[in-house]
Motif scaffolding. Structure first.
Motif, mmCIF file in Angstrom:
data_model
loop_
_atom_site.group_PDB
_atom_site.id
_atom_site.type_symbol
_atom_site.label_atom_id
_atom_site.label_comp_id
_atom_site.label_asym_id
_atom_site.label_seq_id
_atom_site.Cartn_x
_atom_site.Cartn_y
_atom_site.Cartn_z
ATOM 1 N N MET A 1 -75.456 20.615 -32.828
ATOM 2 C CA MET A 1 -76.776 20.203 -33.336
ATOM 3 C C MET A 1 -77.317 21.293 -34.243
ATOM 4 O O MET A 1 -77.515 22.429 -33.818
ATOM 5 C CB MET A 1 -77.738 19.970 -32.165
ATOM 6 C CG MET A 1 -79.095 19.446 -32.572
ATOM 7 S SD MET A 1 -79.021 17.732 -33.112
ATOM 8 C CE MET A 1 -80.715 17.475 -33.624
ATOM 9 N N ARG A 301 -81.936 13.177 -30.855
ATOM 10 C CA ARG A 301 -80.471 13.310 -30.788
ATOM 11 C C ARG A 301 -79.871 12.270 -29.843
ATOM 12 O O ARG A 301 -78.874 11.608 -30.167
ATOM 13 C CB ARG A 301 -80.110 14.717 -30.309
ATOM 14 C CG ARG A 301 -78.619 14.916 -30.007
ATOM 15 C CD ARG A 301 -77.795 14.915 -31.281
ATOM 16 N NE ARG A 301 -76.389 15.093 -30.994
ATOM 17 C CZ ARG A 301 -75.510 14.102 -30.837
ATOM 18 N NH1 ARG A 301 -75.918 12.849 -30.942
ATOM 19 N NH2 ARG A 301 -74.247 14.353 -30.601
ATOM 20 N N THR A 307 -77.534 14.548 -35.794
ATOM 21 C CA THR A 307 -76.780 15.784 -35.538
ATOM 22 C C THR A 307 -77.339 16.980 -36.305
ATOM 23 O O THR A 307 -76.899 18.103 -36.089
ATOM 24 C CB THR A 307 -75.301 15.601 -35.896
ATOM 25 O OG1 THR A 307 -75.192 15.211 -37.275
ATOM 26 C CG2 THR A 307 -74.662 14.539 -35.020
#
Length: 349
Positions: A1, A301, A307
């Protein structure tokens, strides 16, 4: 992430004094913001292209290049490049140069542009809005694939076996598709196998989940591996030590900027109740203390599949020191929380 910042380098009047910062000063401030973002461990910094008085960055590649030698790790991207009214050859050259100066950290976010000032400025007809983007994206991708290019279109002189230089450090140079969330944009990005960035600035962010699914289906049907494609969000927000403090500091300039655009585009009046509703857990404003902002990003997310998250700050003109504090908190407190929780969650899948 991945976590980062985006900015339009705004130079709107100060809400309290009415004074307008010079373009030169605001551009120098943004370079400082990029350097700080790198120092606190953020992953990416994006600068948006605009061609009007209240935005200073008509040339994102130049702004990012000024920060490149002062940074070490952070990725440097446009957010977005208005490709429809630009020359793809020049766009590629500019970002290949940035890629060299940053040793492989440049990216292009290509979009059609929600602002239209660049079209008459560079001599393009808005009636060709969609056709221009499709054609110029085709040329941009052809240039990044091959040193020598042969190409013919309807809105630009043809190219016959000519080289485009410099070549970037990265091969290929990353090109993202910027979208307001239309199905057509998602499908285009998926078919081409390009990463997608969504401007999630209103409504409920979870409403973008079907767009992401559509994007992944289009990618799979075109023979691409959806698991390898990144999806980013560009969302307004601000971080302070306390949630109410964050709201009180971020609201005045946001209200001013949104109402200026609202008058131009026929939106309703933007008031504090609209602002507070948008910063609820399911809203599109990421405003609050580090824990609040981190929790909302984690939710995005898990529910949408984002992402990369890019916090757009400021909206309108805010004091530089407040923007720097927000960047510091995003990098030192929000990003570590998000990365840790997302890592734990992914391990359970």
């Amino acid at each position: 992430m991945e976590i980062g910042i985006s900015t339009f380098v705004e130079t709107t009047p100060d809400v309290k004094t009415g004074e307008v910062i010079s373009h030169a000063q605001r551009l120098r401030e943004v370079v400082e913001e990029i350097v700080l973002a790198d120092q606190v461990g953020l992953d990416v910094f994006g600068v948006g292209e605009h061609h009007r008085k209240d935005y200073a960055a008509s040339s994102p590649a130049v702004v990012l290049a000024a920060a490149a030698p002062q940074t070490k790790r952070i990725r440097l991207t446009s957010a977005v490049t208005v490709l429809s009214s630009a020359d793809p050859v020049r766009v590629f050259q500019d970002f290949a140069t940035l890629d060299a100066l940053s040793n492989g950290r440049a990216e292009i976010m290509a979009g059609r542009g929600s602002f239209i000032e660049s079209f008459p400025l560079f001599g393009y007809d808005l009636q060709d809005y969609d056709e221009l983007f499709d054609e110029k994206l085709e040329l941009l991708l052809k240039i990044r694939e091959s040193e020598k290019v042969t190409w013919r279109g309807g809105h630009r002189p043809a190219i016959h076996n000519l080289g485009v230089y410099p070549r970037p450090v990265q091969n290929p140079l990353p090109v993202w598709i910027g979208s307001g969330g239309t199905p057509q944009s998602a499908i285009r990005a998926g078919v081409l196998g390009l990463p997608l960035v969504l401007a999630i600035i209103g409504g409920r962010p979870t409403q973008f989940a079907p767009i992401v699914e559509l994007y992944k289906r289009a990618a799979a049907q075109a023979g691409h591996d959806p698991s390898k494609l990144m999806v980013a969000s560009h969302s307004h927000g601000y971080v302070a030590e306390d949630t109410l403090k964050a709201a009180d500091e971020f609201f005045p300039s946001t209200q001013q900027a949104m109402n200026v655009l609202g008058r131009e585009r026929g939106w309703g009046h933007y008031d504090r109740s609209s602002f507070d509703a948008a910063r609820s857990f399911e809203g599109a404003l990421y405003v609050g203390d580090p824990e609040t902002v981190a929790d909302k990003i984690i939710h995005l997310r898990k529910k949408v599949g984002i992402t990369r998250f890019m916090l757009h700050v400021p909206v309108g003109s805010m004091p530089h020191d407040l923007v720097m504090k927000a960047i510091h908190l995003l990098g030192t407190e929000v990003a570590p929380r998000v990365r840790e929780e997302v890592s734990k969650w992914e391990a359970t899948l």
